[in-house]
Design a protein around this motif. Structure first.
Motif, PDB file in Angstrom:
ATOM      1  N   GLY A 160      50.741 143.868  24.957  1.00 23.27           N
ATOM      2  CA  GLY A 160      51.170 143.535  26.494  1.00 23.27           C
ATOM      3  C   GLY A 160      50.845 144.440  27.423  1.00 23.27           C
ATOM      4  O   GLY A 160      50.156 145.431  27.148  1.00 23.27           O
ATOM      5  N   GLY A 161      50.835 143.911  28.796  1.00 25.79           N
ATOM      6  CA  GLY A 161      50.255 144.539  29.902  1.00 25.79           C
ATOM      7  C   GLY A 161      51.221 145.664  30.231  1.00 25.79           C
ATOM      8  O   GLY A 161      51.065 146.795  31.054  1.00 25.79           O
ATOM      9  N   THR A 162      52.695 145.445  29.857  1.00 24.01           N
ATOM     10  CA  THR A 162      53.770 146.434  30.226  1.00 24.01           C
ATOM     11  C   THR A 162      54.428 146.652  28.796  1.00 24.01           C
ATOM     12  O   THR A 162      54.574 145.713  27.927  1.00 24.01           O
ATOM     13  CB  THR A 162      54.575 145.925  31.244  1.00 24.01           C
ATOM     14  N   TRP A 163      55.287 147.714  28.789  1.00 23.96           N
ATOM     15  CA  TRP A 163      56.036 147.858  27.530  1.00 23.96           C
ATOM     16  C   TRP A 163      57.015 146.710  27.461  1.00 23.96           C
ATOM     17  O   TRP A 163      57.439 146.390  26.498  1.00 23.96           O
ATOM     18  CB  TRP A 163      56.532 149.311  27.633  1.00 23.96           C
ATOM     19  N   ALA A 164      57.666 146.215  28.515  1.00 20.55           N
ATOM     20  CA  ALA A 164      58.607 145.009  28.706  1.00 20.55           C
ATOM     21  C   ALA A 164      57.854 143.994  27.934  1.00 20.55           C
ATOM     22  O   ALA A 164      58.611 143.239  27.241  1.00 20.55           O
ATOM     23  CB  ALA A 164      59.062 144.800  29.986  1.00 20.55           C
ATOM     24  N   GLU A 165      56.851 143.615  28.252  1.00 19.21           N
ATOM     25  CA  GLU A 165      56.129 142.630  27.338  1.00 19.21           C
ATOM     26  C   GLU A 165      56.054 142.832  25.751  1.00 19.21           C
ATOM     27  O   GLU A 165      56.338 141.773  25.311  1.00 19.21           O
ATOM     28  CB  GLU A 165      54.598 142.206  28.117  1.00 19.21           C
ATOM     29  N   VAL A 166      55.630 144.026  25.519  1.00 16.37           N
ATOM     30  CA  VAL A 166      55.506 144.008  24.197  1.00 16.37           C
ATOM     31  C   VAL A 166      57.105 144.002  23.580  1.00 16.37           C
ATOM     32  O   VAL A 166      57.374 143.636  22.475  1.00 16.37           O
ATOM     33  CB  VAL A 166      55.138 145.423  24.069  1.00 16.37           C
ATOM     34  N   GLU A 167      57.921 144.717  24.329  1.00 14.71           N
ATOM     35  CA  GLU A 167      59.536 144.292  23.941  1.00 14.71           C
ATOM     36  C   GLU A 167      59.835 143.074  23.499  1.00 14.71           C
ATOM     37  O   GLU A 167      60.477 142.889  22.564  1.00 14.71           O
ATOM     38  CB  GLU A 167      60.155 145.277  24.861  1.00 14.71           C
ATOM     39  N   ARG A 168      59.450 142.098  24.447  1.00 13.63           N
ATOM     40  CA  ARG A 168      59.880 140.691  24.222  1.00 13.63           C
ATOM     41  C   ARG A 168      59.054 140.186  23.189  1.00 13.63           C
ATOM     42  O   ARG A 168      59.652 139.513  22.374  1.00 13.63           O
ATOM     43  CB  ARG A 168      59.477 140.074  25.722  1.00 13.63           C
ATOM     44  N   GLU A 169      57.939 140.328  23.024  1.00 10.77           N
ATOM     45  CA  GLU A 169      57.027 139.771  21.949  1.00 10.77           C
ATOM     46  C   GLU A 169      57.205 140.239  20.604  1.00 10.77           C
ATOM     47  O   GLU A 169      57.289 139.381  19.645  1.00 10.77           O
ATOM     48  CB  GLU A 169      55.556 139.941  22.482  1.00 10.77           C
ATOM     49  N   ALA A 170      57.707 141.660  20.322  1.00 11.04           N
ATOM     50  CA  ALA A 170      58.037 141.922  19.081  1.00 11.04           C
ATOM     51  C   ALA A 170      59.380 141.777  18.754  1.00 11.04           C
ATOM     52  O   ALA A 170      60.047 141.958  17.755  1.00 11.04           O
ATOM     53  CB  ALA A 170      57.747 143.517  18.933  1.00 11.04           C
ATOM     54  N   GLY A 171      60.387 141.092  19.531  1.00 14.44           N
ATOM     55  CA  GLY A 171      61.532 140.749  19.414  1.00 14.44           C
ATOM     56  C   GLY A 171      62.820 141.776  19.648  1.00 14.44           C
ATOM     57  O   GLY A 171      63.657 141.800  18.741  1.00 14.44           O
ATOM     58  N   PHE A 172      62.306 142.766  20.311  1.00 12.26           N
ATOM     59  CA  PHE A 172      63.601 144.045  20.504  1.00 12.26           C
ATOM     60  C   PHE A 172      64.659 143.449  21.280  1.00 12.26           C
ATOM     61  O   PHE A 172      64.218 142.844  22.498  1.00 12.26           O
ATOM     62  CB  PHE A 172      62.992 145.332  21.066  1.00 12.26           C
ATOM     63  N   VAL A 173      65.761 144.175  21.558  1.00 10.71           N
ATOM     64  CA  VAL A 173      66.704 143.902  22.283  1.00 10.71           C
ATOM     65  C   VAL A 173      66.284 144.156  23.660  1.00 10.71           C
ATOM     66  O   VAL A 173      65.830 145.584  23.775  1.00 10.71           O
ATOM     67  CB  VAL A 173      68.288 144.575  21.883  1.00 10.71           C
ATOM     68  N   GLU A 174      66.600 143.300  24.783  1.00 10.30           N
ATOM     69  CA  GLU A 174      65.928 143.933  26.174  1.00 10.30           C
ATOM     70  C   GLU A 174      66.359 145.045  26.558  1.00 10.30           C
ATOM     71  O   GLU A 174      67.664 145.614  26.467  1.00 10.30           O
ATOM     72  CB  GLU A 174      66.496 142.834  26.841  1.00 10.30           C
ATOM     73  N   GLY A 175      65.243 146.084  27.051  1.00  8.69           N
ATOM     74  CA  GLY A 175      65.761 147.483  27.352  1.00  8.69           C
ATOM     75  C   GLY A 175      65.449 148.477  26.383  1.00  8.69           C
ATOM     76  O   GLY A 175      65.420 149.558  26.879  1.00  8.69           O
ATOM     77  N   THR A 176      65.779 148.144  25.150  1.00  8.03           N
ATOM     78  CA  THR A 176      65.716 149.314  24.203  1.00  8.03           C
ATOM     79  C   THR A 176      64.307 149.995  23.924  1.00  8.03           C
ATOM     80  O   THR A 176      64.374 151.118  24.111  1.00  8.03           O
ATOM     81  CB  THR A 176      66.197 148.423  22.890  1.00  8.03           C
ATOM     82  N   LEU A 177      63.343 149.232  23.629  1.00  3.92           N
ATOM     83  CA  LEU A 177      61.960 149.710  23.535  1.00  3.92           C
ATOM     84  C   LEU A 177      61.530 150.448  25.109  1.00  3.92           C
ATOM     85  O   LEU A 177      60.881 151.579  24.764  1.00  3.92           O
ATOM     86  CB  LEU A 177      61.002 148.825  23.252  1.00  3.92           C
ATOM     87  N   VAL A 178      61.720 149.940  25.910  1.00  2.89           N
ATOM     88  CA  VAL A 178      61.261 150.186  27.487  1.00  2.89           C
ATOM     89  C   VAL A 178      61.974 151.517  27.651  1.00  2.89           C
ATOM     90  O   VAL A 178      61.392 152.528  27.984  1.00  2.89           O
ATOM     91  CB  VAL A 178      61.800 149.270  28.645  1.00  2.89           C
ATOM     92  N   HIS A 179      63.242 151.553  27.215  1.00  2.22           N
ATOM     93  CA  HIS A 179      63.931 152.962  27.382  1.00  2.22           C
ATOM     94  C   HIS A 179      63.408 153.981  26.867  1.00  2.22           C
ATOM     95  O   HIS A 179      63.195 155.206  26.931  1.00  2.22           O
ATOM     96  CB  HIS A 179      65.466 152.827  27.046  1.00  2.22           C
ATOM     97  N   THR A 180      63.196 153.716  25.273  1.00  2.00           N
ATOM     98  CA  THR A 180      62.463 154.800  24.469  1.00  2.00           C
ATOM     99  C   THR A 180      61.198 155.223  24.892  1.00  2.00           C
ATOM    100  O   THR A 180      61.043 156.685  24.746  1.00  2.00           O
ATOM    101  CB  THR A 180      62.417 154.164  22.992  1.00  2.00           C
ATOM    102  N   VAL A 181      60.338 154.480  25.306  1.00  2.00           N
ATOM    103  CA  VAL A 181      59.256 154.971  25.942  1.00  2.00           C
ATOM    104  C   VAL A 181      59.327 155.711  26.973  1.00  2.00           C
ATOM    105  O   VAL A 181      58.477 156.583  27.337  1.00  2.00           O
ATOM    106  CB  VAL A 181      58.167 153.715  25.993  1.00  2.00           C
TER     107      VAL A 181
END
Ligand SMILES: Cc1cc2nc3c(=O)[nH]c(=O)nc-3n(C[C@H](O)[C@H](O)[C@H](O)COP(=O)(O)OP(=O)(O)OC[C@H]3O[C@@H](n4cnc5c(N)ncnc54)[C@H](O)[C@@H]3O)c2cc1C
Length: 506
Positions: free
Chosen positions: A368-389
């Motif tokens: 994805g062009g943002t970590w939020a896109e990657v988070e969505r596409e890979a099926g993580f709960v919203e906000g979790t991956l973005v927060h970690t990064v």
């Protein structure tokens, strides 16, 4: 415990043959060695050079075992350092080596064994060279795995990673033989040179000879083995002792199910030359030997090269980090297999991403062009991956990793799009493994029962016992072959010096 008389057809590793059942001794030697990998070859040399006659049985048609598949790395140091360490500016204090090895052995490291190893590793290195194993003194810096160049010294564990670096001064200790140009790798060279020496000392080797069971008397003293070869069942007397050097149990599904069920999802990636069926461990148990750390595996992953992957971050399926990514891949793989859930991802940005090797079976799962896109596409709960990064990047920008203390040289802010999540799920990516549990022994190789009492006439070395390496999370490459060769020698030497069991034998 009683050794039951039984019919010939029932000879199995789990049922020792009663001495009173032996019709005749077809073969006799002071010491019988079971298995012709690194531990068996070293045990045969140890016994033969102490003056014992040695007979060795190997189920395969040639020597080698899993040892011959190895890169040949042996973990050595202390006493100021080996020549390779010193020539490359590393002084290795015995106490640093000891402290590191105690950590590398995990929570139940065997202090007596580690102490003996730390104090004798330099002598052992000289001994390996005297057996004809050549070593250069060159050093390969950085993160390398079995380079196959003939170079010697590598960082092969967690020495420079947190928390190890805080408890023992970091020093590279992986020593590879100069096997460039030789047929097979370093492990093949080690077994062949040790095997040549064992045979030159008179070891009587029998190939295609499967040891079926131990022979024990009513006081559970070991007198020999039952062996199947050339279509016949034979009885081989061991006047002084039997040394089990038959490897681990990674191919025995029943034993894995019983002791290490978490490994079953990795079962296709078991590392073995074909005979790691746990027969030696079962034989030891059949006469009361205790087996310990049977749930511990060495497991790894082809996470690098390319080493730029180390600059990425690893997350579980909740989007949380769980390890410093600059640790040894064995530690990382062990942590991956212990996460709740079954999904593990490597997160990388454009600057750090390089295609992992095909061998790794790691696949790009989301981009994805943002970590939020990657988070969505890979099926993580919203906000979790973005927060970690976000947390990781904020600290990495200051050269810090307060959560897992990844070393500064591997810290990179992951802010250059596109961004990727690379799947490395256990059971899908390549997680090769072998077993670390085995018979409980003294450093001398004497097999102990549940009360800690030795079983007269029975010894074990290598992965048939639980030796120096006994913990998945703390393992360093080179610990297994170091353990096989030094403690194999010692077991051979001890067995050769044991009292003959003549008064019991018929
Ligand atoms: C790809 C790979 C790379 C590795 N690299 C390294 C490394 O660089 N450094 C390191 O320290 N470790 C390394 N390891 C681990 C290491 O090679 C093994 O843990 C070690 O060699 C085990 O040696 P062993 O003598 O106990 O067993 P083995 O070498 O497996 O020998 C056991 C022998 O016993 C025989 N046997 C089994 N049962 C019987 C029976 N009932 N009767 C007769 N014979 C029997 C088998 O056929 C075998 O030949 C590596 C492993 C693999 C697979």
């Amino acid at each position: 415990m009683s050794i039951q008389p039984h019919a010939e057809s029932t000879y199995t590793p789990s049922h020792a043959c009663a001495l009173s059942d032996v019709p005749q001794w077809d073969l006799e030697a002071d010491v019988v060695v079971v298995g012709y990998g690194a531990a068996g070859a070293a045990a045969a040399i140890g016994a033969a050079s102490a003056g014992a006659s040695v007979t060795l049985f190997e189920v395969a048609s040639g020597r080698g075992g899993t040892s011959a598949m190895a890169g040949g790395d042996i973990y050595l140091g202390g006493n100021g350092g080996t020549s390779a360490q010193r020539e490359n500016g590393f002084e290795d204090d015995t106490e640093d080596f000891y402290r590191y090895m105690m950590m590398a052995g995990g929570p139940d490291a065997d202090a007596a064994r580690v102490r003996f190893y730390a104090e004798n590793a330099l002598d052992h290195h000289r001994w390996l060279q005297e057996q004809g194993i050549p070593y250069r003194t060159t050093h390969l810096p950085g993160k390398v795995m079995a380079p196959g160049t003939g170079d010697c010294l590598i960082w092969s564990g967690n020495e420079a990673a947190w928390p190890f670096r805080e408890r023992a001064k970091p020093c590279p200790r992986g020593h590879l033989p100069d096997a460039a140009g030789a047929l097979g790798g370093g492990g093949r060279m080690i077994v062949d040179r040790l095997g040549d020496r064992a045979e030159a000392l008179g070891t009587d080797v029998h190939f295609d000879a499967r040891v079926l069971a131990l022979v024990a008397d009513e006081e559970r003293r070991i007198h020999g083995v039952v062996v199947r070869s050339e279509g016949q069942t034979r009885f081989a007397r061991a006047r002084r002792g039997v040394i089990l050097c038959s490897g681990g149990f990674v191919l025995n599904e029943d034993m894995l199910r019983l002791h290490a069920p978490q490994s079953l999802r990795l079962a296709d990636d078991a590392l073995s030359a074909g005979h790691d069926d746990g027969s030696g461990i079962l034989m030891g148990q059949s006469v009361g030997g205790a087996a310990i750390h049977m749930d511990e595996l060495f497991v790894t992953l082809a996470f690098y090269p390319p080493s730029s992957n180390v600059k990425g971050i690893l997350v579980n399926e909740r989007g949380q980090r769980f390890v410093n990514e600059d640790a040894y891949p064995g530690r990382i793989a062990a942590q991956c297999t212990r996460q709740i859930g079954n999904r593990i991802f490597l997160l990388a940005d454009h600057a750090t991403f390089e295609q992992p090797s095909e061998l790794s079976r790691m696949e790009v799962a989301a981009v994805g062009g943002t970590w939020a896109e990657v988070e969505r596409e890979a099926g993580f709960v919203e906000g979790t991956l973005v927060h970690t990064v976000e947390v990781f990047n904020r600290h990495a920008a200051r050269g810090e990793d307060p959560l897992f203390h990844k070393a500064e040289e591997w810290l990179a802010v992951l802010d250059e799009p596109p961004f990727a999540a690379v799947a490395m799920h256990p059971g899908e990516a390549f997680y090769p493994f072998f077993t670390l549990g085995g018979l409980r022994t003294r450093p001398t190789g004497e097999v102990l029962d549940l009360e800690g009492e030795p079983i007269a006439g029975l010894y074990a070395a290598g992965r048939a016992c639980s030796g120096l390496p006994r913990s998945a999370e703390f393992y360093s490459s080179g610990m297994s072959l170091g353990d096989c060769t030094l403690f194999g020698r010692l077991a051979g030497h001890t067995a050769a010096g044991a009292a003959a069991n003549g008064e019991n034998a018929r």
